[in-house]
Motif scaffolding. Sequence first.
Motif, PDB file in Angstrom:
ATOM      1  N   UNK A  64       0.856  -1.182   0.000  1.00 25.02           N
ATOM      2  CA  UNK A  64       0.000   0.000   0.000  1.00 25.02           C
ATOM      3  C   UNK A  64       0.896   1.236   0.000  1.00 25.02           C
ATOM      4  N   UNK A  65       0.398   2.291  -0.629  1.00 25.32           N
ATOM      5  CA  UNK A  65       1.230   3.490  -0.765  1.00 25.32           C
ATOM      6  C   UNK A  65       0.428   4.756  -0.539  1.00 25.32           C
ATOM      7  N   UNK A  66       1.025   5.692   0.188  1.00 26.13           N
ATOM      8  CA  UNK A  66       0.475   7.042   0.233  1.00 26.13           C
ATOM      9  C   UNK A  66       1.490   7.987  -0.399  1.00 26.13           C
ATOM     10  N   UNK A  67       0.987   8.928  -1.171  1.00 23.00           N
ATOM     11  CA  UNK A  67       1.866   9.848  -1.899  1.00 23.00           C
ATOM     12  C   UNK A  67       2.066  11.159  -1.157  1.00 23.00           C
ATOM     13  N   UNK A  68       1.427  11.294  -0.012  1.00 29.84           N
ATOM     14  CA  UNK A  68       1.527  12.558   0.700  1.00 29.84           C
ATOM     15  C   UNK A  68       1.087  12.359   2.145  1.00 29.84           C
ATOM     16  N   UNK A  69       1.641  13.178   3.039  1.00 28.92           N
ATOM     17  CA  UNK A  69       1.198  13.248   4.427  1.00 28.92           C
ATOM     18  C   UNK A  69       0.503  14.576   4.667  1.00 28.92           C
ATOM     19  N   UNK A  70      -0.280  14.613   5.718  1.00 25.78           N
ATOM     20  CA  UNK A  70      -0.983  15.846   6.049  1.00 25.78           C
ATOM     21  C   UNK A  70       0.005  16.967   6.356  1.00 25.78           C
ATOM     22  N   UNK A 121       3.774  16.204   6.948  1.00 27.15           N
ATOM     23  CA  UNK A 121       5.148  15.888   6.591  1.00 27.15           C
ATOM     24  C   UNK A 121       5.355  15.895   5.085  1.00 27.15           C
ATOM     25  N   UNK A 122       6.576  16.216   4.663  1.00 26.57           N
ATOM     26  CA  UNK A 122       6.898  16.264   3.241  1.00 26.57           C
ATOM     27  C   UNK A 122       7.557  14.932   2.883  1.00 26.57           C
ATOM     28  N   UNK A 123       6.731  13.942   2.578  1.00 28.23           N
ATOM     29  CA  UNK A 123       7.264  12.618   2.290  1.00 28.23           C
ATOM     30  C   UNK A 123       6.168  11.770   1.667  1.00 28.23           C
ATOM     31  N   UNK A 124       6.544  10.562   1.251  1.00 26.80           N
ATOM     32  CA  UNK A 124       5.586   9.545   0.809  1.00 26.80           C
ATOM     33  C   UNK A 124       6.113   8.217   1.321  1.00 26.80           C
ATOM     34  N   UNK A 125       5.307   7.159   1.218  1.00 23.66           N
ATOM     35  CA  UNK A 125       5.724   5.915   1.860  1.00 23.66           C
ATOM     36  C   UNK A 125       5.025   4.717   1.231  1.00 23.66           C
ATOM     37  N   UNK A 147      -5.724  18.116  -4.169  1.00 22.15           N
ATOM     38  CA  UNK A 147      -4.283  18.053  -3.911  1.00 22.15           C
ATOM     39  C   UNK A 147      -3.973  18.669  -2.558  1.00 22.15           C
ATOM     40  N   UNK A 148      -2.933  18.167  -1.916  1.00 19.54           N
ATOM     41  CA  UNK A 148      -2.406  18.751  -0.688  1.00 19.54           C
ATOM     42  C   UNK A 148      -1.130  19.520  -1.017  1.00 19.54           C
ATOM     43  N   UNK A 149      -0.696  20.332  -0.072  1.00 22.16           N
ATOM     44  CA  UNK A 149       0.568  21.035  -0.262  1.00 22.16           C
ATOM     45  C   UNK A 149       1.721  20.040  -0.225  1.00 22.16           C
ATOM     46  N   UNK A 150       2.666  20.207  -1.152  1.00 19.55           N
ATOM     47  CA  UNK A 150       3.883  19.417  -1.151  1.00 19.55           C
ATOM     48  C   UNK A 150       4.973  20.224  -1.834  1.00 19.55           C
ATOM     49  N   UNK A 151       6.019  20.545  -1.091  1.00 19.09           N
ATOM     50  CA  UNK A 151       7.067  21.417  -1.635  1.00 19.09           C
ATOM     51  C   UNK A 151       7.859  20.746  -2.743  1.00 19.09           C
ATOM     52  N   UNK A 152       7.828  19.405  -2.835  1.00 15.75           N
ATOM     53  CA  UNK A 152       8.598  18.706  -3.855  1.00 15.75           C
ATOM     54  C   UNK A 152       7.887  18.623  -5.198  1.00 15.75           C
ATOM     55  N   UNK A 153       6.621  19.029  -5.258  1.00 15.41           N
ATOM     56  CA  UNK A 153       5.864  18.941  -6.512  1.00 15.41           C
ATOM     57  C   UNK A 153       5.254  20.292  -6.869  1.00 15.41           C
ATOM     58  N   UNK A 154       6.097  21.324  -6.824  1.00 13.34           N
ATOM     59  CA  UNK A 154       5.654  22.688  -7.143  1.00 13.34           C
ATOM     60  C   UNK A 154       4.509  23.141  -6.255  1.00 13.34           C
ATOM     61  N   UNK A 155       4.453  22.577  -5.062  1.00 10.66           N
ATOM     62  CA  UNK A 155       3.445  23.008  -4.094  1.00 10.66           C
ATOM     63  C   UNK A 155       2.183  22.180  -4.069  1.00 10.66           C
ATOM     64  N   UNK A 156       2.028  21.192  -4.977  1.00  7.22           N
ATOM     65  CA  UNK A 156       0.779  20.433  -5.059  1.00  7.22           C
ATOM     66  C   UNK A 156       1.050  18.931  -5.181  1.00  7.22           C
ATOM     67  N   UNK A 157       0.324  18.137  -4.389  1.00 10.39           N
ATOM     68  CA  UNK A 157       0.398  16.682  -4.495  1.00 10.39           C
ATOM     69  C   UNK A 157      -1.016  16.138  -4.561  1.00 10.39           C
ATOM     70  N   UNK A 158      -1.516  15.770  -5.760  1.00 16.29           N
ATOM     71  CA  UNK A 158      -2.855  15.178  -5.855  1.00 16.29           C
ATOM     72  C   UNK A 158      -2.954  13.920  -4.998  1.00 16.29           C
ATOM     73  N   UNK A 171      11.380  20.135   5.242  1.00 19.97           N
ATOM     74  CA  UNK A 171      10.096  20.375   5.885  1.00 19.97           C
ATOM     75  C   UNK A 171       9.699  21.843   5.781  1.00 19.97           C
ATOM     76  N   UNK A 172       8.587  22.082   5.081  1.00 12.37           N
ATOM     77  CA  UNK A 172       8.058  23.431   4.889  1.00 12.37           C
ATOM     78  C   UNK A 172       6.537  23.361   4.904  1.00 12.37           C
ATOM     79  N   UNK A 173       5.892  24.415   5.397  1.00 13.21           N
ATOM     80  CA  UNK A 173       4.433  24.428   5.482  1.00 13.21           C
ATOM     81  C   UNK A 173       3.910  25.840   5.241  1.00 13.21           C
TER      82      UNK A 173
END
Length: 616
Positions: free
Chosen positions: A219-225, A227-231, A326-337, A593-595
């Motif tokens: 199972x995979x998540x592409x974003x955290x609420x 944290x700037x990571x996936x798993x 999408x959620x905020x994600x600094x590694x994807x130009x600010x957006x992570x669907x 880590x940025x928010x």
Amino acid sequence: MKQQVTFITLTVIAMIKRITYLIVFAISMSLWSCSEKAQQGEAALELLVYHYEHEDVNPLKVEMVRYFAENIRWHYTLKGEVTTADIESITYDFLREHIDYIYNVWQTSPYSKDLNFEDFKKYLLPYNACPGIGPNLTAKERGEWMAAQGLSSDLMSETEMIKKYNEIVSALRQSKKHSGQTYRSGLDDLSDTIFSDCADKAHHCIQNLRSIGIPCIAERNWCYRQLIAHHVHCAIYNPKENTFYRFNAEDTTSVPDSAGWNFVEMQNLCRLTYARQLATPYYLKQSCEKPVYPFTSPCIKDVTRRSYRTKIYIDTDKSHNLVYLACFNRDQNGFAPVTWGLVDSTHTTATFNNALPSTLYFPGISDNGSFKPKGQPIYFDVEGDSLVCHPAEFAVGHNSGKKERIVVRRKYPVKEATLETINQLKGCKIEASDTKDFSRVKVIGRLSDPLLPNRQIIKIDNCRPYKFYRFVSANKAEIKVSILRWIDGNGTAHKGETSNPAYDESMTTSPENVTQIAIEFASPTTVEAIEIAPLNADNGVTAGHSYQLYYYDVSSGLWIALATTTAVTDEIVFNNVPSDCLLWLSDCTTGREEMPFVYQNNKQLFLYPDLIAPLP
């Protein structure tokens, strides 16, 4: 003679049947593949069907081959920068050995005794668990490796087996070998540092456990609420309870359904399946509409727990069937669907089956496969058994045209662990002595107020020189100090032994299991202050680092770069910043880590938990 004719007749009939089947099968397969290597893979599948229909007769194995044939087109192997379709690398011998072995495991293993055939195909049969890791090992090869490690005993429960597996493979990883190979080769990867990310770990763990009959899947998540990571993690299937239990591969503290930050804070969760899933963007899209990453594969299934079905109002044209959140994600130009919803017939609303509360979402659509924000950011609150949608008013204030001067000190909020560390340090003493064993000691200072989560100077009421000083816990609790400097009357900062992490330059390291940190001067020295920082994630502004400030522009749906500067102190002043809008401070030098935050009443208020309530 009659018997001979009969035998010849039956043989001819069998050959005709086989040829007819091969022709039909080849025609159907040729609709989606034409390369020479792909044709060899198709031929292997055809021969396997014939083998299990006419030689080693087993209708279930025929269905297993057909399961592969129907779905192999979606899978590939990545070697370095070269991607190869699995249909081009699969062989007859590989599949036959894999199928025969895993079928026997299913029939004999106590771990899979309650597994029906449909679930067997999903959770035991596949030769891969994660995308890009193709058919390089059969279940037989993995089963033999497991036996050699003492991991084939049916006397252990699934939890005991996983615990022992994690311990053994973690020890292999610690050997820190690197073969220099640029692509995955097999079980040797378990002791190769280059193939040790979560996807590699989960893939090997799942395939190895499957080889002894434990049904599981990735199972995979592409974003955290926050944290700037996936798993990628593993999920054990319990057929009796029809339930999945999660754990992290190669984590000696993780057992099925164990808690942890990476399970609590994760956004939408997708199961990585071998078979296609019709309820995915791949199939729900319009013919001219491209799904956005990471929803380009048909072999994913949203299995988010504690999610809700909800609706939002959004205008789309008739070329779009899908809207994404999408959620905020600094590694994807600010957006992570993170999830998708279906547009209604009027193209004014979209319904989502797996939305989450207490999360800032940017609604958007696919722009030729790229995520394009559309409309105002939103978030949901839970009311009863449903979600209520709220526009994020704090994100659109810049439309007023007002500008202001702001002072920023952080790129990410202070973590709870840092706050706990700060509380533990309250009351700590600063002691001085003329003797190394501190048999005669004088308390020259005490931390009466909580420390800040960054470097700070603490004045000391001391007017005479000592050779020995120490920073001491007030209640014998562990002191976690990342920075400690002893400042003399001339303003010179002194460090103790460099082997002590409190005397290095890292904000993210501290001595472990200590209740005091000492320094010995070459000659008596008058210390009048200390520079100190509690152990923290180094998310404050750091002098010498380069920073870029962005604001979110609702009209364009873009993060607009406002200014770039190098910090001179632990704070940065920005002028002419749009008022009451969503801001994002990015460290261009280091850190991840940025928010986003807003600036109100001379304070930075971060998304979580200042602007949006904690998870319910």
